[in-house]
Motif scaffolding. Sequence first.
Motif, PDB file in Angstrom:
ATOM      1  N   LEU A 114      35.479  39.522  45.186  1.00 15.28           N
ATOM      2  CA  LEU A 114      35.278  40.574  44.184  1.00 15.28           C
ATOM      3  C   LEU A 114      36.554  40.833  43.377  1.00 15.28           C
ATOM      4  CD1 LEU A 114      33.077  43.202  46.065  1.00 15.28           C
ATOM      5  CD2 LEU A 114      32.378  41.684  44.215  1.00 15.28           C
ATOM      6  N   ILE A 115      37.690  40.823  44.046  1.00 16.06           N
ATOM      7  CA  ILE A 115      38.966  41.006  43.330  1.00 16.06           C
ATOM      8  C   ILE A 115      39.138  39.898  42.296  1.00 16.06           C
ATOM      9  CG2 ILE A 115      41.478  40.927  43.572  1.00 16.06           C
ATOM     10  CD1 ILE A 115      41.089  42.284  46.331  1.00 16.06           C
ATOM     11  N   TYR A 116      38.787  38.681  42.681  1.00 16.63           N
ATOM     12  CA  TYR A 116      38.922  37.552  41.764  1.00 16.63           C
ATOM     13  C   TYR A 116      37.878  37.602  40.638  1.00 16.63           C
ATOM     14  CZ  TYR A 116      39.012  32.840  39.945  1.00 16.63           C
ATOM     15  OH  TYR A 116      39.071  31.763  39.118  1.00 16.63           O
ATOM     16  N   VAL A 117      36.616  37.807  41.000  1.00 21.51           N
ATOM     17  CA  VAL A 117      35.530  37.767  40.021  1.00 21.51           C
ATOM     18  C   VAL A 117      35.688  38.847  38.954  1.00 21.51           C
ATOM     19  CG1 VAL A 117      33.030  38.159  39.747  1.00 21.51           C
ATOM     20  CG2 VAL A 117      33.861  36.630  41.520  1.00 21.51           C
ATOM     21  N   TYR A 118      36.070  40.031  39.349  1.00 16.95           N
ATOM     22  CA  TYR A 118      36.240  41.116  38.375  1.00 16.95           C
ATOM     23  C   TYR A 118      37.601  41.077  37.681  1.00 16.95           C
ATOM     24  CZ  TYR A 118      31.870  43.344  39.627  1.00 16.95           C
ATOM     25  OH  TYR A 118      30.539  43.623  39.815  1.00 16.95           O
ATOM     26  N   GLY A 119      38.428  40.120  38.031  1.00 18.44           N
ATOM     27  CA  GLY A 119      39.710  39.951  37.362  1.00 18.44           C
ATOM     28  C   GLY A 119      40.737  41.010  37.688  1.00 18.44           C
ATOM     29  N   ILE A 120      40.579  41.672  38.815  1.00 23.08           N
ATOM     30  CA  ILE A 120      41.507  42.724  39.209  1.00 23.08           C
ATOM     31  C   ILE A 120      42.894  42.133  39.472  1.00 23.08           C
ATOM     32  CG2 ILE A 120      41.968  44.549  40.905  1.00 23.08           C
ATOM     33  CD1 ILE A 120      39.495  45.054  39.088  1.00 23.08           C
ATOM     34  N   ASN A 121      42.930  40.919  40.012  1.00 19.86           N
ATOM     35  CA  ASN A 121      44.226  40.292  40.296  1.00 19.86           C
ATOM     36  C   ASN A 121      45.030  40.081  39.006  1.00 19.86           C
ATOM     37  OD1 ASN A 121      42.251  38.389  39.611  1.00 19.86           O
ATOM     38  ND2 ASN A 121      43.357  36.719  40.568  1.00 19.86           N
ATOM     39  N   ASN A 122      44.374  39.727  37.907  1.00 23.02           N
ATOM     40  CA  ASN A 122      45.071  39.563  36.626  1.00 23.02           C
ATOM     41  C   ASN A 122      45.386  40.912  35.983  1.00 23.02           C
ATOM     42  OD1 ASN A 122      44.976  36.773  36.815  1.00 23.02           O
ATOM     43  ND2 ASN A 122      42.983  36.673  35.811  1.00 23.02           N
ATOM     44  N   LEU A 123      44.443  41.818  36.078  1.00 22.70           N
ATOM     45  CA  LEU A 123      44.621  43.150  35.484  1.00 22.70           C
ATOM     46  C   LEU A 123      45.778  43.898  36.147  1.00 22.70           C
ATOM     47  CD1 LEU A 123      43.319  45.067  33.400  1.00 22.70           C
ATOM     48  CD2 LEU A 123      41.910  45.944  35.261  1.00 22.70           C
ATOM     49  N   ALA A 124      45.852  43.810  37.464  1.00 21.98           N
ATOM     50  CA  ALA A 124      46.905  44.503  38.203  1.00 21.98           C
ATOM     51  C   ALA A 124      48.158  43.649  38.340  1.00 21.98           C
ATOM     52  CB  ALA A 124      46.395  44.889  39.586  1.00 21.98           C
TER      53      ALA A 124
END
Length: 153
Positions: A114-124
């Motif tokens: 989910l962190i990867y799919v929603y792009g949270i890793n890039n956003l954060a």
Amino acid sequence: MERRLEELYSSIEELKRENEMRKVPDKLGWDDIAQEIVGAVTFALPFLFTAELWEIAKDISIERSIAVLSMTLGIAYLFIAKSRIGNLKREELFHIPKRLLTVTGIAYLISAVLIYVYGINNLADFTLGQYINATILISTFAVIGAITVDMVK
């Protein structure tokens, strides 16, 4: 009169069989896996989108992250192995409850995905260590959700 007695007797026997079926412990199956997935996703999603959790994931040390992981696994073990909340069959693999393995595996995998799919890793703007910290933090809630949905039937 005799026919009615036979009907009553057969009804009583059917009720006995249904009662016995309710007492049979629930064996881990695909329906349980599906419930664990639904519970993990449902409980992880709200926490996935909180910037406060992202900041905690960035600031927390790996030692504290491992402590959170250990506490989560400990609580999950107590819920699954020691509580009397569900009518669950005791199934173990290498002296570890199978449900603990499936719940934690599903919760941590779903959180990472989910962190990867929603792009949270890039956003954060997570580093690898921060990504792992975020996965562990979000999985705390995913594990609780997976256990809850699996045990409540």
